[in-house]
Design a protein around this motif. Structure first.
Motif, PDB file in Angstrom:
ATOM      1  N   ARG A   8      37.801  39.944  53.226  1.00 44.99           N
ATOM      2  CA  ARG A   8      38.768  40.119  52.118  1.00 44.99           C
ATOM      3  C   ARG A   8      38.394  41.399  51.367  1.00 44.99           C
ATOM      4  O   ARG A   8      37.245  41.557  50.909  1.00 44.99           O
ATOM      5  N   GLU A  53      41.968  33.931  55.298  1.00 49.86           N
ATOM      6  CA  GLU A  53      41.883  35.326  54.861  1.00 49.86           C
ATOM      7  C   GLU A  53      43.017  35.679  53.919  1.00 49.86           C
ATOM      8  O   GLU A  53      42.889  36.601  53.090  1.00 49.86           O
ATOM      9  N   THR A  54      44.117  34.946  53.974  1.00 48.23           N
ATOM     10  CA  THR A  54      45.267  35.249  53.117  1.00 48.23           C
ATOM     11  C   THR A  54      45.382  34.315  51.936  1.00 48.23           C
ATOM     12  O   THR A  54      46.349  34.412  51.153  1.00 48.23           O
ATOM     13  N   ALA A  55      44.433  33.395  51.769  1.00 44.93           N
ATOM     14  CA  ALA A  55      44.521  32.402  50.682  1.00 44.93           C
ATOM     15  C   ALA A  55      43.397  32.638  49.690  1.00 44.93           C
ATOM     16  O   ALA A  55      42.373  33.272  49.998  1.00 44.93           O
ATOM     17  N   ASP A  56      43.582  32.080  48.502  1.00 45.60           N
ATOM     18  CA  ASP A  56      42.540  32.146  47.480  1.00 45.60           C
ATOM     19  C   ASP A  56      41.425  31.180  47.820  1.00 45.60           C
ATOM     20  O   ASP A  56      41.618  30.178  48.528  1.00 45.60           O
ATOM     21  N   THR A  57      40.268  31.486  47.233  1.00 49.15           N
ATOM     22  CA  THR A  57      39.113  30.630  47.493  1.00 49.15           C
ATOM     23  C   THR A  57      39.361  29.226  46.986  1.00 49.15           C
ATOM     24  O   THR A  57      38.904  28.236  47.591  1.00 49.15           O
ATOM     25  N   GLU A  58      40.118  29.079  45.845  1.00 50.59           N
ATOM     26  CA  GLU A  58      40.392  27.766  45.320  1.00 50.59           C
ATOM     27  C   GLU A  58      41.253  26.925  46.268  1.00 50.59           C
ATOM     28  O   GLU A  58      41.239  25.679  46.205  1.00 50.59           O
ATOM     29  N   ALA A  59      41.974  27.593  47.165  1.00 51.40           N
ATOM     30  CA  ALA A  59      42.841  26.857  48.088  1.00 51.40           C
ATOM     31  C   ALA A  59      42.124  26.423  49.364  1.00 51.40           C
ATOM     32  O   ALA A  59      42.685  25.709  50.188  1.00 51.40           O
ATOM     33  N   TYR A  60      40.843  26.845  49.516  1.00 52.74           N
ATOM     34  CA  TYR A  60      40.121  26.516  50.754  1.00 52.74           C
ATOM     35  C   TYR A  60      40.003  25.005  50.976  1.00 52.74           C
ATOM     36  O   TYR A  60      40.271  24.499  52.091  1.00 52.74           O
ATOM     37  N   ASP A  82      29.500  31.344  52.481  1.00 53.11           N
ATOM     38  CA  ASP A  82      29.416  32.789  52.273  1.00 53.11           C
ATOM     39  C   ASP A  82      28.159  33.307  52.919  1.00 53.11           C
ATOM     40  O   ASP A  82      27.463  32.576  53.648  1.00 53.11           O
ATOM     41  N   HIS A 108      33.651  37.964  53.405  1.00 52.50           N
ATOM     42  CA  HIS A 108      33.746  36.950  52.353  1.00 52.50           C
ATOM     43  C   HIS A 108      33.038  35.660  52.747  1.00 52.50           C
ATOM     44  O   HIS A 108      32.506  34.936  51.891  1.00 52.50           O
TER      45      HIS A 108
END
Length: 483
Positions: free
Chosen positions: A140, A60-67, A88, A145
């Motif tokens: 988010r 929840e605190t990270a960007d989608t690219e970091a998943y 999603d 999200h």
């Protein structure tokens, strides 16, 4: 029918001990394995829940690219992951480390995406289970999200489970050790003493009375050995007493036999005396005739023919005297106790010839009723002759010098029956049951010993036969002898 063989005592004890130990260890091991498996299951489910919630918070605190990077870090963290992906609302994959998202949202994803709730369940079978956690939606900016699904493999069961294999190996080793130890212990403390007791019992049963069994065993087995030793000593003492009693009985039997023989001889001599009294009178007549012939010859007859006639008559009278004396001597001579084969009619004729010269039989008619075809008997002839003489003398006394006596012989079954029948008054009723008792007599004091019929009974029984008295048109005594 053959008896089915059974294993020995040591084998049964060892087998029972091994099975009991195996069952006990197996139950304990299974219990510990189930408890351990349950604890591991709880640990992994708690770990799966904790990891899923921590990962949700981090996503929840990270960007989608970091998943992908975040998921990869969790995948390399040592957990045995079966599912780890983020989708999603349209089930499009945002990141995936293990497993593939479903084409259609399942109940857990719908619950997370639309109802905003966390779900947890255990999937799979006994051979392959996993804890699946679908977290609350990743939110988010106030909007849903996506949803995170994490699956962790749980400790499984089955034959190839490493934990179960260890349990089985430990159980088998423990049971083997317990069985070996129990076998050694029971063999030393139980089997060997029992074997010694068995050997001692066999020796005692074989006649080795007095044998003592020595055991170093439990108290109960020592008590059993003590009882066996008491039995062995008692048997030895009993055998000694029995041997002494047998020796005493043999000595007493020998003395009784000698007394019986003395009684037989005494009664026989008494009979000889009775015969001799009559024979003396019977011998006197021919002897007087011989003396008369001798006196005539001494004076000189002068006629050769008359002299030859006198000599012939003298010879006849002397032969008569010789026969009478020989019969008396034969009767008086002690028997040798040897059995011979005797013809019944010849036996009866010899008895009649012995008593016929007696004055008591002068007016008595003697008959013999016996077939020449009767089978012979195997007896002591002189003793049986004595029995018949005694019966004839008793019959003559009962007749008082006048009457008829019949000696008979007949075959009855496997027995030869010899009978002495007179036509006298017979036995009185109270006398009939006592005639064979020793020293019982109906004669005047000094006229009889009372041993005649008693000795007849002993002699006949000694020949394997029997004798009985009865009244049947006079007195009848019957002797039965085996053919």
């Amino acid at each position: 029918m053959t008896e089915r063989s059974r294993p020995g005592l040591w084998a049964e004890i060892a087998l029972a001990l091994a099975l009991l130990s195996l069952a006990t260890i197996l139950l304990n091991a299974a219990l510990f394995w189930l408890l351990g498996n349950r604890l591991e299951l709880e640990r992994r489910t708690d770990l799966a829940l904790s990891a899923a919630r921590a990962l949700q918070t981090q996503l929840e605190t990270a960007d989608t690219e970091a998943y992908p990077r975040i998921l990869r870090a969790y995948g390399e963290g040592g957990l045995e992951l079966t599912q780890l992906y983020v989708v999603d609302e349209a089930l499009n994959e945002l990141a995936s480390q293990a497993g593939e998202p479903p084409a259609v949202a399942d109940a857990e994803l719908r619950e997370a995406l639309y109802m905003k709730a966390e779900s947890f369940q255990v999937e799979g079978s006994w051979t392959g289970r996993r804890a699946v956690v679908v977290t609350e939606p990743i939110v988010r900016g106030g909007k849903v999200h996506g949803a995170l699904r994490l699956g962790v493999a749980l400790p499984g069961g089955g034959p190839i489970s490493p934990g179960l294999g260890f349990v089985l190996g430990f159980t088998l080793l423990s049971a083997t050790m317990v069985a070996l130890f129990g076998y050694a212990l029971f063999r030393r403390r139980l089997i060997q003493p029992v074997t010694l007791l068995q050997a001692a019992t066999q020796r005692i049963a074989g006649g080795e009375f007095g044998h003592i069994a020595e055991l170093d065993a439990a108290e109960e087995l020592q008590q059993l050995a003590g009882a066996l030793n008491v039995l062995s000593v008692s048997l030895a003492s009993y055998r000694e007493r029995t041997a002494s009693q047998v020796e005493s009985l043999e000595q007493a039997n020998e003395e009784l036999r000698q007394v019986q023989e003395e009684l037989v001889r005494s009664e026989k001599l008494a009979g000889v005396g009775r015969l001799a009294a009559g024979i003396a009178h019977e011998v006197g007549n021919p002897l007087a005739a011989v003396l008369g012939y001798m006196e005539l010859l001494d004076t000189g007859v002068g006629d050769d023919a008359l002299e030859r006639e006198l000599i012939g008559r003298a010879r006849i009278e002397v032969d008569r005297i010789h026969i009478i004396i020989r019969q008396l001597l034969d009767y008086a001579r002690p028997g040798e106790g040897e059995r011979t084969h005797v013809t019944p009619r010849a036996l009866l004729e010899e008895a009649v010839a012995t008593v016929r010269p007696q004055p008591a039989f002068k007016d008595i008619t003697l008959h013999i009723e016996a077939s020449d075809s009767l089978p012979v008997v195997h007896v002591e002839e002189d003793k049986l002759h004595q029995v018949l003489i005694n019966l004839l003398l008793n019959a003559a006394d009962a007749l008082g010098g006048k009457g008829t006596i019949t000696l008979g012989a007949r075959l009855q079954g496997n027995e030869l029956c010899l009978s002495c029948q007179d036509d006298g008054p017979g036995f009185e009723r109270d006398v009939l049951s006592k005639v064979f008792e020793p020293f019982f007599t109906t004669k005047e004091p000094g006229a009889g010993t009372g041993l005649g019929l008693a000795m007849c009974l002993r002699i006949v029984e000694g020949q394997g036969g029997w004798i009985r008295a009865e009244n049947r048109d006079g007195a009848r005594l019957t002797v039965g002898l085996p053919v």
